[in-house]
Each structure stands twice: as C-alpha cells, then as structure tokens.
Design a protein around this motif. Structure first.
Motif, PDB file in Angstrom:
ATOM      1  N   PHE A 191       0.840  -1.194   0.000  1.00 58.17           N
ATOM      2  CA  PHE A 191       0.000   0.000   0.000  1.00 58.17           C
ATOM      3  C   PHE A 191       0.879   1.249   0.000  1.00 58.17           C
ATOM      4  O   PHE A 191       1.890   1.307   0.703  1.00 58.17           O
ATOM      5  CB  PHE A 191      -0.892   0.030   1.244  1.00 58.17           C
ATOM      6  N   SER A 192       0.470   2.272  -0.730  1.00 61.22           N
ATOM      7  CA  SER A 192       1.228   3.523  -0.762  1.00 61.22           C
ATOM      8  C   SER A 192       1.231   4.216   0.594  1.00 61.22           C
ATOM      9  O   SER A 192       2.072   5.078   0.855  1.00 61.22           O
ATOM     10  CB  SER A 192       0.652   4.459  -1.830  1.00 61.22           C
ATOM     11  N   ARG A 196       6.315   2.713   6.477  1.00 56.52           N
ATOM     12  CA  ARG A 196       7.362   1.951   7.172  1.00 56.52           C
ATOM     13  C   ARG A 196       7.838   0.800   6.297  1.00 56.52           C
ATOM     14  O   ARG A 196       9.048   0.557   6.178  1.00 56.52           O
ATOM     15  CB  ARG A 196       6.832   1.412   8.502  1.00 56.52           C
ATOM     16  N   ALA A 197       6.911   0.085   5.661  1.00 52.43           N
ATOM     17  CA  ALA A 197       7.286  -1.034   4.802  1.00 52.43           C
ATOM     18  C   ALA A 197       8.071  -0.558   3.590  1.00 52.43           C
ATOM     19  O   ALA A 197       9.095  -1.160   3.216  1.00 52.43           O
ATOM     20  CB  ALA A 197       6.039  -1.795   4.355  1.00 52.43           C
ATOM     21  N   ILE A 198       7.631   0.529   2.969  1.00 48.12           N
ATOM     22  CA  ILE A 198       8.322   1.056   1.796  1.00 48.12           C
ATOM     23  C   ILE A 198       9.752   1.457   2.148  1.00 48.12           C
ATOM     24  O   ILE A 198      10.700   1.179   1.399  1.00 48.12           O
ATOM     25  CB  ILE A 198       7.547   2.249   1.203  1.00 48.12           C
ATOM     26  N   ALA A 199       9.934   2.091   3.303  1.00 45.26           N
ATOM     27  CA  ALA A 199      11.278   2.486   3.743  1.00 45.26           C
ATOM     28  C   ALA A 199      12.161   1.260   3.950  1.00 45.26           C
ATOM     29  O   ALA A 199      13.349   1.266   3.598  1.00 45.26           O
ATOM     30  CB  ALA A 199      11.185   3.303   5.027  1.00 45.26           C
ATOM     31  N   LEU A 200      11.590   0.199   4.528  1.00 41.95           N
ATOM     32  CA  LEU A 200      12.349  -1.041   4.730  1.00 41.95           C
ATOM     33  C   LEU A 200      12.769  -1.628   3.391  1.00 41.95           C
ATOM     34  O   LEU A 200      13.942  -1.977   3.193  1.00 41.95           O
ATOM     35  CB  LEU A 200      11.505  -2.053   5.501  1.00 41.95           C
ATOM     36  N   TYR A 201      11.841  -1.729   2.464  1.00 45.33           N
ATOM     37  CA  TYR A 201      12.151  -2.323   1.169  1.00 45.33           C
ATOM     38  C   TYR A 201      13.201  -1.504   0.429  1.00 45.33           C
ATOM     39  O   TYR A 201      14.122  -2.070  -0.186  1.00 45.33           O
ATOM     40  CB  TYR A 201      10.882  -2.439   0.332  1.00 45.33           C
ATOM     41  N   GLU A 208      10.989   1.062  -6.841  1.00 46.25           N
ATOM     42  CA  GLU A 208       9.630   1.133  -7.361  1.00 46.25           C
ATOM     43  C   GLU A 208       9.671   1.081  -8.884  1.00 46.25           C
ATOM     44  O   GLU A 208      10.388   1.843  -9.525  1.00 46.25           O
ATOM     45  CB  GLU A 208       8.950   2.419  -6.905  1.00 46.25           C
ATOM     46  N   GLU A 209       8.902   0.166  -9.471  1.00 46.30           N
ATOM     47  CA  GLU A 209       8.856   0.073 -10.927  1.00 46.30           C
ATOM     48  C   GLU A 209       7.506   0.503 -11.493  1.00 46.30           C
ATOM     49  O   GLU A 209       7.267   0.456 -12.700  1.00 46.30           O
ATOM     50  CB  GLU A 209       9.186  -1.340 -11.401  1.00 46.30           C
TER      51      GLU A 209
END
Length: 233
Positions: A191-192, A196-201, A208-209
């Motif tokens: 989810f956008s 927290r998850a996006i920062a981890l990834y 992001e593609e």
C-alpha cells in the motif's frame, strides 16, 4: 556457555560428537533436536539455531527476547494462520477484509506443503520461545517465461513490529534467492500508505517500478495506490 561461534556440518556429527552441547540446550533452554529436519533449535535463553547448512542465527529483539529464523514446517500452519487473522482484523495494510478470510488449518497446511515441494518457492518463520511471531514467503510464477520471478509477502505480529524481525526475515529470503540459480527477480506490492514497509524495502535495495493508482478503495473518497517494487538478484 557461549555457543555463538559453534558450527556443525551434519546432524550425525552433532549427535555423535556434541552430545554434551545438545544436552545443555535441552536441559537449560527450550531447545529440541529434530534429526529428520536436520537442526537443533534453542530459543528462550539462547536464541540460537544450528542446522545442516552450517548456519548459526542469533537474533535479539526487544525486551531481551530471542528469536530463531528457520524454514517453515507443516505444523506451523495454525500459528501462521493466527498471524494472518490478526493482520486482517486490523484492516489497514491487507487487501482482504475479515469476513472474506475463512481459511482452515488444513488449507494452510496444503499451501505450506506446495511451497516446500517447489524448488523455486520458500518460506521462513521467526520463532520466539517456541511461538511463531512472523513469517515471509516467496512464491514463483508458474508460466515458463516468468518462472525466473516471484513475489514475497511478509507478516509480523503487532507486538513485534519495529523490532527488526521484518528486516531479518527479508534478509534471509533475499540470501536464499541470491543462491537459487532459478530466481532472478524478487517482486512485491505494498500500500502507498505503508510508509514503514516502503522504507524497509528501499533500504534493502528494492526499487519502485510502477504503481496501480487508486487500486484499493476503503470508502467513497478514500483510495490507496498499489506500489510495485522489485529487486534483481
């Protein structure tokens, strides 16, 4: 006693040569020996896993608790299902709503069995004191021209988020993917709003593609994008 640098090559060697150490784990910790699965686990006081891959995996999380990362077992199905239900009940970062989730333990076991039976799939769990508190899974694509790719899913019990378990599980899965000659690309969707998850990834090298705009609808005026990310291994 400190076993943080202790390694073994095979379970047979461990049984024959290192019986005192095994007994120490069994008597002083919450460890157990499983010759069929090929490893000794010691949780609680020690937080050490010794397996046939010559790996020792200590992991310290909050409140001085110890965790062990290991490959999933069929008998983990119920605890994994409990984590899935907990995450869905929160209704924040999961596509399904609670009333849409009616998976049984038998179905969960079948799912795990399929993963374990596919050389392009894998699943790891994080266990603390004998209880599974998090998991990560990689499922590959079935079509031949996409079989070099796959997607991951990751869930952690609420009380253990922010402890580093998610990162450790992700590292474990990426290490496996890098060693698997059949896997070249690891994908995920999130989810956008899950910052927290996006920062981890991103910290683990994911890029992001693309994104599916307004992919998820929470209410008449509330939408969330599906952020698509990848990492080449």
């Amino acid at each position: 006693m400190d076993f943080s640098t202790f390694h073994v090559s095979h379970v047979k060697d461990l049984l024959v040569i290192s019986t005192p150490i095994v007994n120490y784990f069994l008597e002083k910790g919450t460890g157990h020996l499983d010759a069929k699965k090929g490893f000794v686990e010691a949780c609680g006081e020690f937080g050490i896993a010794i397996n046939m891959n010559d790996e020792v995996e200590p992991l310290t999380v909050k409140k001085n608790e110890k965790a062990v990362l290991r490959t999933v077992h069929l008998d983990d199905a119920e605890e994994i299902l409990d984590i899935q239900r907990e995450v869905i009940e929160e209704s924040v970062y999961f596509i399904r709503v609670p009333e849409e989730f009616d998976k049984t333990i038998e179905q969960e076991q079948e799912w795990i069995e399929k993963i374990l039976g596919n050389e392009r799939d894998n699943m790891f769990v994080a266990e603390i004191g004998g209880t599974v508190v998090g998991w990560i899974v990689f499922r590959s694509q079935e079509r031949r021209r996409m079989s070099h790719t796959g997607s991951i899913a990751l869930q952690i019990k609420k009380n253990y988020r922010g402890s580093g378990l998610g990162k450790q599980l992700l590292q474990e899965m990426l290490a496996w993917a890098e060693q698997n000659p059949l896997i070249e690309k690891v994908c995920l969707g999130t989810f956008s709003t899950n910052h927290r998850a996006i920062a981890l990834y991103e910290s683990m090298g994911f890029v992001e593609e693309g994104r599916k705009v307004k992919e998820f609808k929470f209410s008449d005026n509330e939408y969330v994008d599906d952020v698509l990310m990848y990492k080449l291994v």
